[in-house]
Design a protein around this motif. Structure first.
Motif, PDB file in Angstrom:
ATOM      1  N   GLY A  17       0.819  -1.193   0.000  1.00 58.70           N
ATOM      2  CA  GLY A  17       0.000   0.000   0.000  1.00 58.70           C
ATOM      3  C   GLY A  17       0.858   1.250   0.000  1.00 58.70           C
ATOM      4  O   GLY A  17       1.972   1.260   0.542  1.00 58.70           O
ATOM      5  N   VAL A  18       0.360   2.311  -0.623  1.00 56.05           N
ATOM      6  CA  VAL A  18       1.079   3.583  -0.705  1.00 56.05           C
ATOM      7  C   VAL A  18       0.217   4.664  -0.061  1.00 56.05           C
ATOM      8  O   VAL A  18      -0.963   4.829  -0.398  1.00 56.05           O
ATOM      9  N   ARG A  19       0.801   5.419   0.862  1.00 54.15           N
ATOM     10  CA  ARG A  19       0.108   6.550   1.489  1.00 54.15           C
ATOM     11  C   ARG A  19       0.886   7.828   1.181  1.00 54.15           C
ATOM     12  O   ARG A  19       2.115   7.873   1.333  1.00 54.15           O
TER      13      ARG A  19
ATOM     14  N   PHE B 158      -3.553   4.337  -1.159  1.00 51.55           N
ATOM     15  CA  PHE B 158      -3.736   3.620  -2.427  1.00 51.55           C
ATOM     16  C   PHE B 158      -3.365   2.161  -2.174  1.00 51.55           C
ATOM     17  O   PHE B 158      -2.239   1.858  -1.748  1.00 51.55           O
ATOM     18  N   ASN B 159      -4.295   1.247  -2.458  1.00 57.21           N
ATOM     19  CA  ASN B 159      -4.070  -0.166  -2.186  1.00 57.21           C
ATOM     20  C   ASN B 159      -4.425  -1.013  -3.401  1.00 57.21           C
ATOM     21  O   ASN B 159      -5.060  -0.538  -4.345  1.00 57.21           O
ATOM     22  N   ASN B 160      -3.986  -2.286  -3.351  1.00 59.42           N
ATOM     23  CA  ASN B 160      -4.280  -3.261  -4.417  1.00 59.42           C
ATOM     24  C   ASN B 160      -3.855  -2.774  -5.801  1.00 59.42           C
ATOM     25  O   ASN B 160      -4.567  -2.940  -6.793  1.00 59.42           O
TER      26      ASN B 160
ATOM     27  N   PHE C 252       6.285   9.594   0.825  1.00 62.17           N
ATOM     28  CA  PHE C 252       5.290   8.529   0.777  1.00 62.17           C
ATOM     29  C   PHE C 252       5.615   7.505   1.869  1.00 62.17           C
ATOM     30  O   PHE C 252       6.760   7.414   2.334  1.00 62.17           O
ATOM     31  N   THR C 253       4.612   6.723   2.228  1.00 61.23           N
ATOM     32  CA  THR C 253       4.802   5.619   3.176  1.00 61.23           C
ATOM     33  C   THR C 253       4.359   4.326   2.502  1.00 61.23           C
ATOM     34  O   THR C 253       3.262   4.244   1.947  1.00 61.23           O
ATOM     35  N   LEU C 254       5.239   3.331   2.541  1.00 58.02           N
ATOM     36  CA  LEU C 254       4.945   2.017   1.967  1.00 58.02           C
ATOM     37  C   LEU C 254       4.613   1.057   3.096  1.00 58.02           C
ATOM     38  O   LEU C 254       5.321   1.004   4.113  1.00 58.02           O
TER      39      LEU C 254
END
Length: 456
Positions: A134-136, A143-145, A183-185
């Protein structure tokens, strides 16, 4: 006035002296080293720890000598290598990846690669599918999947593509709409929460590149390695010289130097009056020989705060142990069908050594590359020599003075460059004639090398 009897007595003596002079070897001297040369060391390296490994390396021991016509292009001056990076690496655990790993980009469409590290990969840790990441954004939007990504490549597809990525590597590219920034992964914790992963962020579109460059192409044990670090905008570097340099300030810099045998030396970068960071390190190659280059591993940040650009770079450096050197003795050898220069070599450890050089001469009134020669021989410790020979046929249409350029001494047994000189030796045409080669005018007004007649 000499009598007829005295002349008849002196004439054979004079002729014998002249003939003896013509057949003797002509002594020459190497030109002084200039900036950019890898000159002979003050002393050979003699190491008790290396003596057993250095004493008898494997390999062929027969002498080999070849020469061939050179191309028309003049010799280019050696240029120190400059490494460049628009990427960085960070290592995290599976637990850290599950909690969230922060990354920072300076340009849109950054490519992110995730792979188990060597130890984790060896344990068979399962690769992370990019759809599971996931990306934040910095604004807190998730943002997922696979959302927020415009390219996703799992480990199986990368492995089948055969691009040399490490086993278990998966990758994705951030969607252009996300732009650049922080961003955060996040990914679900793997079964082995202690597994280690390497997160690689690549920014092909970034305007900032970390550059490292050395002040020489090759180094010897005992010499000082000098490394300059910079972060230049590509447009500014392309416009040099003459354009004002646009550079980011490198606020953080950490680096180590790693030998082929695995020893690690810290590198300390200091800022000079020009604002650039420079590290200096006295090279110590006194260890059991291991194949490969020395490696600089550096991490840096250009700028500060939320605008900081992170970069990681690895760069190879060639370092050799000076087990042999030119002793300064060079002689032209009397030989019928070749122009032969015999180089004295002082040898500290037995092995196979090679001398090579590019011969220049006067062609149509201008100095130009004429021929290349390589020669290798096995030399035992002590005084030895290697002969560099250019076939007479290669000198057709060429006048002196001749000059040996890019003169090099190589250690073939231990794969190292021991000496490299841009301008090595000047040979006067008269000295070449004294070796027995006669020259005649060619149809184009040049000269052709003609072997002397064999002695009757």
């Amino acid at each position: 006035m000499l009598t007829k009897h005295q002349l008849s007595f002196l004439l054979p003596v004079l002729l014998g002296t002249l003939c003896g002079s013509a057949g003797a070897a002509s002594r020459l001297e190497l030109l002084p080293a200039q900036a950019g040369d890898l000159a002979a060391p003050a002393a050979l390296a003699r190491s008790s720890r290396m003596s057993m490994a250095m004493a008898a390396p494997e390999g062929r021991r027969d002498a080999v000598a070849v020469s061939w016509a050179a191309g028309a292009q003049p010799l280019a001056k050696p240029v120190p290598f400059a490494g460049e990076s628009r990427e960085y690496y960070t290592e995290v655990s599976g637990a850290e990846l599950a909690a969230g790993v922060a990354i920072r980009t300076s340009a849109a469409q950054a490519v992110v690669r995730v792979q188990p590290t060597g130890a984790a990969s060896a344990r068979g840790v399962k690769p992370i599918d990019p759809r599971a990441i996931g990306v934040r954004t910095a604004q807190g939007k998730d943002f997922n999947n696979g959302a927020g990504m415009d390219m996703l490549v799992d480990a199986d597809r990368l492995a089948k593509a055969g691009h040399g990525f490490a086993q278990g590597t998966s990758a994705f590219r951030l969607h252009p709409s996300l732009g650049a920034g922080s961003f955060t992964l996040r990914a679900d914790a793997p079964a082995d929460a202690g597994a280690r992963y390497l997160v690689n962020v690549v920014e092909p579109a970034s305007t900032v590149a970390l550059t490292l460059r050395t002040d020489a192409v090759h180094y010897l044990h005992g010499q000082e390695l000098v490394i300059h670090a910079d972060a230049l905008e590509p447009a500014a570097r392309a416009a040099m010289p003459g354009a004002a340099l646009q550079r980011r300030t490198l606020d953080k810099m950490a680096a180590v130097l790693v030998s082929p045998a695995g020893r690690t030396f810290p590198l300390e970068f200091k800022r000079g009056r020009d604002g650039l960071l420079t590290a200096r390190h006295q090279l110590n190659a006194d260890e059991n020989p291991a194949p490969g280059l020395w490696e600089v591993r550096a991490g840096a940040e250009a700028g500060s705060g939320n605008t900081a650009v992170k970069r990681t770079l690895r760069m190879g450096v060639a370092v050799a142990m000076p087990q042999a050197r030119f002793d300064g003795n060079v002689n032209l050898i009397d030989q019928a069908d070749k122009l032969v220069a015999r180089f004295g070599v002082e040898v500290g450890a037995g092995g196979r050594y090679e001398v090579r050089a590019l011969l220049y001469g006067m062609v149509n009134g201008a100095i130009a590359p004429v021929a290349v020669a390589h020669s290798a021989a096995w030399l035992e410790p002590g005084a030895g020599n290697i002969e560099l020979a250019y076939d007479a046929a290669l000198l057709a249409g060429v006048r002196g003075p001749y000059e040996l350029r890019d003169l090099s001494l190589l250690d073939q047994s231990r794969v190292g460059l021991l000496h490299r000189q841009q301008r090595g030796l000047v040979i006067d045409e008269r000295e070449a004639l004294r070796t027995g080669l006669r020259v005649a005018q060619s149809a184009a007004g040049g000269t052709a090398a003609i072997p002397r007649k064999p002695a009757q």
